[in-house]
Design a protein around this motif. Structure first.
Motif, short mmCIF file in Angstrom:
data_model
loop_
_atom_site.label_atom_id
_atom_site.label_comp_id
_atom_site.label_asym_id
_atom_site.label_seq_id
_atom_site.Cartn_x
_atom_site.Cartn_y
_atom_site.Cartn_z
N GLU A 1 0.91 -1.04 -0.05
CA GLU A 1 -0.05 0.22 0.00
C GLU A 1 1.04 1.14 0.06
O GLU A 1 2.18 1.31 0.24
CB GLU A 1 -0.91 0.03 1.09
CG GLU A 1 -1.59 -1.00 1.29
CD GLU A 1 -1.01 -2.43 2.11
OE1 GLU A 1 -0.15 -2.12 2.83
OE2 GLU A 1 -1.28 -3.46 1.58
N PRO A 2 0.37 2.40 -0.19
CA PRO A 2 1.31 3.63 -0.14
C PRO A 2 2.03 3.67 1.19
O PRO A 2 1.57 3.48 2.40
CB PRO A 2 0.38 4.73 0.00
CG PRO A 2 -0.60 4.06 -1.13
CD PRO A 2 -0.77 2.70 -0.59
N GLY A 3 3.26 3.67 1.23
CA GLY A 3 4.05 3.99 2.28
C GLY A 3 3.89 5.10 3.08
O GLY A 3 3.46 6.16 2.45
N ARG A 4 4.20 4.92 4.28
CA ARG A 4 3.75 6.28 5.07
C ARG A 4 4.56 6.30 6.35
O ARG A 4 5.13 5.31 6.88
CB ARG A 4 2.21 6.34 5.58
CG ARG A 4 1.72 5.22 6.26
CD ARG A 4 0.19 5.20 6.42
NE ARG A 4 -0.15 4.55 7.49
CZ ARG A 4 -0.34 4.65 8.97
NH1 ARG A 4 -0.13 5.83 9.05
NH2 ARG A 4 -0.94 3.83 9.57
N PHE A 5 4.75 7.44 6.96
CA PHE A 5 5.09 7.59 8.47
C PHE A 5 4.18 7.36 9.37
O PHE A 5 2.92 7.59 9.15
CB PHE A 5 5.47 9.02 8.97
CG PHE A 5 6.97 9.39 8.21
CD1 PHE A 5 8.13 9.36 9.15
CD2 PHE A 5 7.30 9.46 6.94
CE1 PHE A 5 9.41 9.64 8.91
CE2 PHE A 5 8.69 10.10 6.67
CZ PHE A 5 9.72 9.98 7.46
#
Length: 158
Positions: free
Chosen positions: A102-106
């Motif tokens: 999935e979209p990477g994120r902090f």
């Protein structure tokens, strides 16, 4: 209090064309330069994990730095207003990013400010002002993940 709008203009120029542009994933450098007016340029790249140059700043480094610096600036302001004299401030901040299909994120940033205040000033007040700084930080108010603050406040030796 009246609201005001502030704009921040930057230029990010890719400098990584190695002769064939983006003809293939391994055929270009991730190097770029960030500029903002007359300020010193920032040599950037991607994280080394993403084929970047580890000697250059990457967006993730800059993001964690921006959160830490915003907190610091609010904290210093609040201490000055409260009569707490800060003599030294250092933050060993850490950001955690998940890279997934999935979209990477902090997922979290932890601030670990180490503050030295003038002997005789109120240590408890100085510690509490970190909470207020977090509430006021423009950048902390703009993200959708937790930012924890684990401050240490010490009195200066006479």
């Amino acid at each position: 209090m009246a609201h005001s709008e502030h704009r921040y203009n930057v230029e990010v120029q890719w400098t990584g064309n190695q002769g064939t542009g983006t003809s293939g994933y391994r055929e270009y450098s991730r190097d770029h330069v960030a500029r903002a007016g007359a300020k010193p340029e920032i040599a950037g790249s991607s994280d080394a994990a993403f084929r970047g140059d580890p000697t250059r700043w990457n967006p993730e480094d800059l993001f964690v730095t921006a959160i830490s610096a915003c907190h610091q600036l609010w904290y210093l302001h609040l201490c000055a207003d409260a009569g707490v004299c800060v003599l030294a401030y250092r933050d060993d901040a850490q950001g955690t990013m998940v890279d997934s299909p999935e979209p990477g994120r902090f997922t979290e940033i932890i601030l670990r400010p180490r503050v030295v205040i003038r002997s005789g000033d109120d240590v408890q007040l100085a510690a509490r002002l970190h909470h207020t700084a977090h509430e006021k930080c423009f950048l902390a108010n703009s993200v959708n993940f937790p930012i924890r603050c684990e401050p240490l406040v010490e009195l200066a030796d006479n």
